[in-house]
Design an enzyme around this catalytic site. Structure first.
Site, short mmCIF file in Angstrom:
data_model
loop_
_atom_site.label_atom_id
_atom_site.label_comp_id
_atom_site.label_asym_id
_atom_site.label_seq_id
_atom_site.Cartn_x
_atom_site.Cartn_y
_atom_site.Cartn_z
N LYS A 1 -7.42 4.37 0.90
CA LYS A 1 -6.57 3.63 -0.33
C LYS A 1 -6.33 4.46 -1.22
O LYS A 1 -5.18 4.56 -1.58
CB LYS A 1 -7.48 2.59 -0.60
CG LYS A 1 -6.90 1.75 -1.66
CD LYS A 1 -7.17 2.00 -3.18
CE LYS A 1 -6.46 1.25 -4.04
NZ LYS A 1 -6.70 1.96 -5.33
N ASP B 1 -5.64 -2.14 -0.58
CA ASP B 1 -6.77 -2.50 -1.47
C ASP B 1 -7.37 -4.08 -1.01
O ASP B 1 -6.67 -4.69 -0.30
CB ASP B 1 -6.84 -2.26 -2.82
CG ASP B 1 -5.44 -3.17 -3.38
OD1 ASP B 1 -5.42 -4.06 -2.87
OD2 ASP B 1 -4.89 -2.43 -4.04
#
Length: 203
Positions: free
Chosen positions: A116, A134
């Site tokens: 991420k 996310d």
DNA sequence: AAAACGGGGGC
DNA sequence: GCCCCAGTTTT
């Protein structure tokens, strides 16, 4: 189609996009690590405070852990992150000539940098066509029926099949804004949501 | 697959 | 006072 409609509405709702982030790769890398499991209301001032003192890999690599801990004490996991910032800076200097790499496989080798964080750096700092997944992107994509997945890694793969490539880099920021204000993890504000008429959750 | 790291803000 | 948050690493 459905995806374009969602993104188009989000862009209309948030015309200025996601904040005016500093696009410097090193700043973006460090501030994104600081943002892990921490609200950006806390992360942004903390990042600025840190960079007002230590704004290069050289300075950060040679700083005392105690000094960094003092500067970033407001973010979550600040003790672990303080050492990681030093380790990241040292690795950048040792292996990458002090330059943040623009390659996912290199970025994830840095301590404290997962997929991420790496994808955020790639899309925001290097303008690459990647999807940073996310918890917001994962939750909203599933809730709105774009994918049916259990993990963020899976979501990234499935979203790439469904979302036009020229939209990849913008969906993270848009869904984060949407997820914080409307499509929240618990008690989402469906009654005030602009997706009311197309969201499968309500049909 | 699950635990651990962790201070700040909302309610 | 309790719960959750722009995840990643370790067990």
């Amino acid at each position: 189609m459905y995806v374009e409609q969602i993104i188009s509405r989000l862009k209309e709702l948030y015309p200025e996009g996601y904040l005016q982030v500093n696009r410097d790769p090193f700043y973006l890398l460090i501030s994104t690590v600081l943002s892990q499991r921490t609200r950006d209301e806390v992360t942004i001032p903390t990042s600025q405070r840190l960079f007002s003192v230590l704004d290069t890999p050289e300075k950060m690599a040679t700083a005392d852990v105690d000094e960094i801990q003092e500067l970033i004490r407001d973010v979550g996991f600040y003790k672990v992150k303080s050492q990681r910032l030093i380790d990241i800076s040292r690795m950048l200097l040792d292996e990458y000539e002090g330059i943040v790499p623009d390659d996912i496989n290199e970025l994830v080798k840095l301590p404290g940098v997962g997929r991420k964080t790496a994808n955020c750096v790639l899309s925001y700092a290097f303008d690459k066509d990647v999807i940073a997944v996310d918890t917001h992107v994962h939750r909203i994509s599933n809730r709105m029926g774009l994918v049916e997945t259990d993990t963020p890694e899976e979501t990234e793969i499935e979203l790439e099949k469904v979302v036009p490539k020229d939209m990849w880099k913008e969906i993270n920021g848009l869904m984060v804004l949407f997820g914080k204000s409307i499509c929240k993890p618990v008690s989402p504000k469906c009654d005030k949501c602009i997706m009311n008429d197309i969201c499968p959750k309500l049909i």
